[in-house]
Design an enzyme around this catalytic site. Sequence first.
Site, mmCIF file in Angstrom:
data_model
loop_
_atom_site.group_PDB
_atom_site.id
_atom_site.type_symbol
_atom_site.label_atom_id
_atom_site.label_comp_id
_atom_site.label_asym_id
_atom_site.label_seq_id
_atom_site.Cartn_x
_atom_site.Cartn_y
_atom_site.Cartn_z
ATOM 1 N N TYR A 186 -1.266 0.428 10.830
ATOM 2 C CA TYR A 186 -1.575 -0.243 9.556
ATOM 3 C C TYR A 186 -0.375 -0.169 8.615
ATOM 4 O O TYR A 186 0.051 -1.182 8.043
ATOM 5 C CB TYR A 186 -2.802 0.418 8.916
ATOM 6 C CG TYR A 186 -3.074 -0.027 7.485
ATOM 7 C CD1 TYR A 186 -3.682 -1.245 7.211
ATOM 8 C CD2 TYR A 186 -2.715 0.787 6.408
ATOM 9 C CE1 TYR A 186 -3.926 -1.646 5.891
ATOM 10 C CE2 TYR A 186 -2.959 0.397 5.095
ATOM 11 C CZ TYR A 186 -3.560 -0.822 4.844
ATOM 12 O OH TYR A 186 -3.790 -1.213 3.550
ATOM 13 N N GLU A 243 0.262 3.599 1.847
ATOM 14 C CA GLU A 243 0.393 4.027 3.242
ATOM 15 C C GLU A 243 1.803 3.760 3.778
ATOM 16 O O GLU A 243 2.209 4.325 4.788
ATOM 17 C CB GLU A 243 -0.634 3.299 4.120
ATOM 18 C CG GLU A 243 -2.032 3.878 4.019
ATOM 19 C CD GLU A 243 -2.145 5.288 4.595
ATOM 20 O OE1 GLU A 243 -1.853 5.482 5.773
ATOM 21 O OE2 GLU A 243 -2.518 6.202 3.828
ATOM 22 N N THR A 302 0.808 -1.226 0.000
ATOM 23 C CA THR A 302 0.000 0.000 0.000
ATOM 24 C C THR A 302 0.837 1.270 0.000
ATOM 25 O O THR A 302 1.942 1.309 0.580
ATOM 26 C CB THR A 302 -0.917 0.015 1.243
ATOM 27 O OG1 THR A 302 -1.452 1.337 1.418
ATOM 28 C CG2 THR A 302 -0.172 -0.359 2.520
ATOM 29 N N LYS A 312 1.831 -3.321 7.265
ATOM 30 C CA LYS A 312 1.920 -3.583 5.825
ATOM 31 C C LYS A 312 3.370 -3.544 5.344
ATOM 32 O O LYS A 312 3.734 -4.233 4.394
ATOM 33 C CB LYS A 312 1.080 -2.562 5.058
ATOM 34 C CG LYS A 312 -0.401 -2.884 5.055
ATOM 35 C CD LYS A 312 -0.699 -4.026 4.081
ATOM 36 C CE LYS A 312 -2.160 -4.338 3.977
ATOM 37 N NZ LYS A 312 -2.449 -5.390 2.988
HETATM 38 P P1 NAP Z 1 -11.436 -4.575 2.415
HETATM 39 O O1 NAP Z 1 -12.618 -4.249 1.572
HETATM 40 O O2 NAP Z 1 -11.347 -4.026 3.793
HETATM 41 O O3 NAP Z 1 -11.347 -6.183 2.479
HETATM 42 C C1 NAP Z 1 -10.514 -6.818 3.407
HETATM 43 C C2 NAP Z 1 -10.757 -8.320 3.321
HETATM 44 O O4 NAP Z 1 -9.903 -8.970 4.292
HETATM 45 C C3 NAP Z 1 -12.189 -8.753 3.656
HETATM 46 O O5 NAP Z 1 -12.541 -9.839 2.812
HETATM 47 C C4 NAP Z 1 -12.073 -9.228 5.088
HETATM 48 O O6 NAP Z 1 -13.041 -10.198 5.452
HETATM 49 C C5 NAP Z 1 -10.707 -9.893 5.022
HETATM 50 N N1 NAP Z 1 -10.113 -10.127 6.341
HETATM 51 C C6 NAP Z 1 -9.952 -9.240 7.351
HETATM 52 N N2 NAP Z 1 -9.369 -9.827 8.410
HETATM 53 C C7 NAP Z 1 -9.178 -11.132 8.063
HETATM 54 C C8 NAP Z 1 -8.629 -12.240 8.733
HETATM 55 N N3 NAP Z 1 -8.160 -12.142 9.983
HETATM 56 N N4 NAP Z 1 -8.577 -13.426 8.080
HETATM 57 C C9 NAP Z 1 -9.069 -13.549 6.825
HETATM 58 N N5 NAP Z 1 -9.606 -12.528 6.145
HETATM 59 C C10 NAP Z 1 -9.656 -11.327 6.744
HETATM 60 O O7 NAP Z 1 -10.078 -4.158 1.657
HETATM 61 P P2 NAP Z 1 -9.836 -3.818 0.097
HETATM 62 O O8 NAP Z 1 -10.076 -2.362 -0.097
HETATM 63 O O9 NAP Z 1 -10.529 -4.806 -0.718
HETATM 64 O O10 NAP Z 1 -8.261 -4.015 0.008
HETATM 65 C C11 NAP Z 1 -7.712 -5.285 -0.315
HETATM 66 C C12 NAP Z 1 -6.273 -5.344 0.167
HETATM 67 O O11 NAP Z 1 -5.511 -4.317 -0.463
HETATM 68 C C13 NAP Z 1 -6.092 -5.130 1.657
HETATM 69 O O12 NAP Z 1 -4.995 -5.921 2.068
HETATM 70 C C14 NAP Z 1 -5.734 -3.659 1.780
HETATM 71 O O13 NAP Z 1 -4.982 -3.437 2.949
HETATM 72 C C15 NAP Z 1 -4.916 -3.476 0.529
HETATM 73 N N6 NAP Z 1 -4.922 -2.137 -0.060
HETATM 74 C C16 NAP Z 1 -6.108 -1.513 -0.326
HETATM 75 C C17 NAP Z 1 -6.102 -0.277 -0.951
HETATM 76 C C18 NAP Z 1 -7.384 0.426 -1.291
HETATM 77 O O14 NAP Z 1 -7.334 1.644 -1.545
HETATM 78 N N7 NAP Z 1 -8.521 -0.262 -1.339
HETATM 79 C C19 NAP Z 1 -4.873 0.317 -1.322
HETATM 80 C C20 NAP Z 1 -3.693 -0.387 -1.066
HETATM 81 C C21 NAP Z 1 -3.730 -1.610 -0.447
HETATM 82 P P3 NAP Z 1 -14.492 -9.753 6.046
HETATM 83 O O15 NAP Z 1 -15.272 -9.286 4.860
HETATM 84 O O16 NAP Z 1 -15.009 -11.003 6.632
HETATM 85 O O17 NAP Z 1 -14.227 -8.674 7.036
HETATM 86 O O1 F7E Z 2 -8.986 8.249 4.214
HETATM 87 C C1 F7E Z 2 -9.244 11.729 5.376
HETATM 88 C C2 F7E Z 2 -8.337 10.782 6.129
HETATM 89 O O2 F7E Z 2 -10.037 6.212 5.212
HETATM 90 C C3 F7E Z 2 -8.505 9.089 3.196
HETATM 91 C C4 F7E Z 2 -7.281 2.203 2.729
HETATM 92 O O3 F7E Z 2 -7.848 1.486 1.662
HETATM 93 O O4 F7E Z 2 -6.103 3.662 1.234
HETATM 94 C C5 F7E Z 2 -7.033 3.641 2.301
HETATM 95 O O5 F7E Z 2 -6.535 4.356 3.425
HETATM 96 C C6 F7E Z 2 -8.186 10.464 3.760
HETATM 97 C C7 F7E Z 2 -7.336 10.430 5.029
HETATM 98 O O6 F7E Z 2 -8.378 6.002 3.279
HETATM 99 C C8 F7E Z 2 -12.470 11.535 7.012
HETATM 100 O O7 F7E Z 2 -7.771 11.430 7.275
HETATM 101 C C9 F7E Z 2 -11.111 13.099 6.364
HETATM 102 O O8 F7E Z 2 -6.357 11.444 4.958
HETATM 103 O O9 F7E Z 2 -10.606 6.863 2.842
HETATM 104 P P1 F7E Z 2 -9.599 6.793 3.913
HETATM 105 P P2 F7E Z 2 -6.839 5.902 3.676
HETATM 106 O O10 F7E Z 2 -6.602 6.171 5.117
HETATM 107 O O11 F7E Z 2 -6.079 6.743 2.702
HETATM 108 C C10 F7E Z 2 -4.815 3.102 1.536
HETATM 109 C C11 F7E Z 2 -3.976 3.170 0.278
HETATM 110 C C12 F7E Z 2 -4.896 1.754 2.130
HETATM 111 O O12 F7E Z 2 -4.018 0.918 1.959
HETATM 112 C C13 F7E Z 2 -5.965 1.529 3.153
HETATM 113 O O13 F7E Z 2 -6.220 0.149 3.326
HETATM 114 O O14 F7E Z 2 -9.400 11.103 4.108
HETATM 115 N N1 F7E Z 2 -10.554 11.901 6.028
HETATM 116 N N2 F7E Z 2 -12.288 12.897 6.991
HETATM 117 C C14 F7E Z 2 -11.375 10.928 6.398
HETATM 118 N N3 F7E Z 2 -11.275 9.585 6.257
HETATM 119 C C15 F7E Z 2 -12.293 8.830 6.742
HETATM 120 N N4 F7E Z 2 -12.234 7.474 6.588
HETATM 121 N N5 F7E Z 2 -13.379 9.381 7.365
HETATM 122 C C16 F7E Z 2 -13.515 10.734 7.534
HETATM 123 O O15 F7E Z 2 -14.493 11.210 8.114
#
Ligand code: NAP
Ligand code: F7E
Length: 322
Positions: free
Chosen positions: A149, A127, A125, A153
């Site tokens: 987090y 992050e 990620t 990661k």
């Molecule tokens: P998500 O919607 O939060 O999905 C997370 C998945 O992990 C869900 O299927 C959840 O199951 C499962 N999970 C959580 N804890 C678990 C455990 N202990 N054992 C087995 N499964 C578990 O995340 P996403 O947005 O699809 O992201 C997919 C991956 O990419 C994650 O690793 C995330 O950190 C990474 N990532 C995401 C982004 C982004 O912007 N979306 C960017 C960079 C990296 P449940 O449904 O049962 O909770």
């Molecule tokens: O926040 C700001 C917050 O929670 C984005 C995950 O998929 O992407 C995601 O992480 C920004 C941050 O995503 C609110 O402070 C303001 O600056 O949508 P977010 P994230 O933290 O960037 C990365 C790449 C991952 O890997 C992660 O798994 O928005 N923000 N006000 C807020 N964010 C939230 N959630 N809620 C608010 O009210």
Amino acid sequence: MKSALITGITGQDGAYLAKLLLDKGYKVHGLVARRSSDSRWRLREMGIEQDIVYLDGDMADACSVQRAVIKSAPDEVYNLAAQSFVAASWDQPVTTGIVDGLGVTHLLEAIRQFSAQTRFYQASTSEMFGLIQAEQQDEHTPFYPRSPYGVAKLYGHWITVNYRESYGLHASSGILFNHESPLRGIEFVTRKVTDAAARIKQGKQQELRLGNIDAKRDWGFAGDYVEAMWLMLQQDTPDDYVVATGITTTVREMCRIAFEHVGLDYRDFVKIDPAFFRPAEVEVLLGNSAKAQRVLGWKPRTDLDTLIRMMMDADMKRVAKE
Ligand code: NAP
Ligand code: F7E
């Protein structure tokens, strides 16, 4: 027929990736953790719930992960499972560390011992860049995570690199920047905003409370990003790739786009609430995906305006049915 194992198949990316692999003719297995309520709604929305072989397991439980690898005999493993909500990682730092960090080792060890020819994808990620050390981040930019987090990661990322270098595994890491869709969890800021704008428009909510709306993110569409995951595992050589759009936008601007789409001005409804500020913030992220574009032939196809409109349309329909 190729076999794939997806951990995190019930999440946003899991649903898009499972659909992509099924369309390509894969047999798709999903590791699913036991939950007391339904967690397969995204797979139903995609119309693929019945097409997947479900294997019970939890990333924290090495035995169950090992069993899933043996049972699915996968050509490819995509490790998407994680506690992925950054804000929650301060409340649950240990769980986040075990699932997002050590969990990766559970999976890599199972592959090393029982299925060494399997190709492995790790969901790294942006992050990990956290307090950014370069204006635009690429594969050479030093990491500086800013949350439990991000730290967990980073462990997952380096153990993937280490197993590749130590044991010659075909293990790749995708350093993905934020990607969203109508299937995004409601706690993430884009969905929180599109859901609230739809509710406000339909008279079901009065205001939207947000934290730091000056934060900037490089947002893309999840449907585009899962293609990059697949492409990484089709290469002869495993490697790490940044996947991003190369455009960064404030949360404030994203709010403007969403509210404007339904004829509203976000300034009339958004209230700043200290409860949503984080102990340490990632102020800005901006990715450079030149390597993924050059080597994988990947490129983002969906701009932010189109993405937010897609999410708004879906939320308007869903809220209307409630
Ligand atoms: P998500 O919607 O939060 O999905 C997370 C998945 O992990 C869900 O299927 C959840 O199951 C499962 N999970 C959580 N804890 C678990 C455990 N202990 N054992 C087995 N499964 C578990 O995340 P996403 O947005 O699809 O992201 C997919 C991956 O990419 C994650 O690793 C995330 O950190 C990474 N990532 C995401 C982004 C982004 O912007 N979306 C960017 C960079 C990296 P449940 O449904 O049962 O909770
Ligand atoms: O926040 C700001 C917050 O929670 C984005 C995950 O998929 O992407 C995601 O992480 C920004 C941050 O995503 C609110 O402070 C303001 O600056 O949508 P977010 P994230 O933290 O960037 C990365 C790449 C991952 O890997 C992660 O798994 O928005 N923000 N006000 C807020 N964010 C939230 N959630 N809620 C608010 O009210």
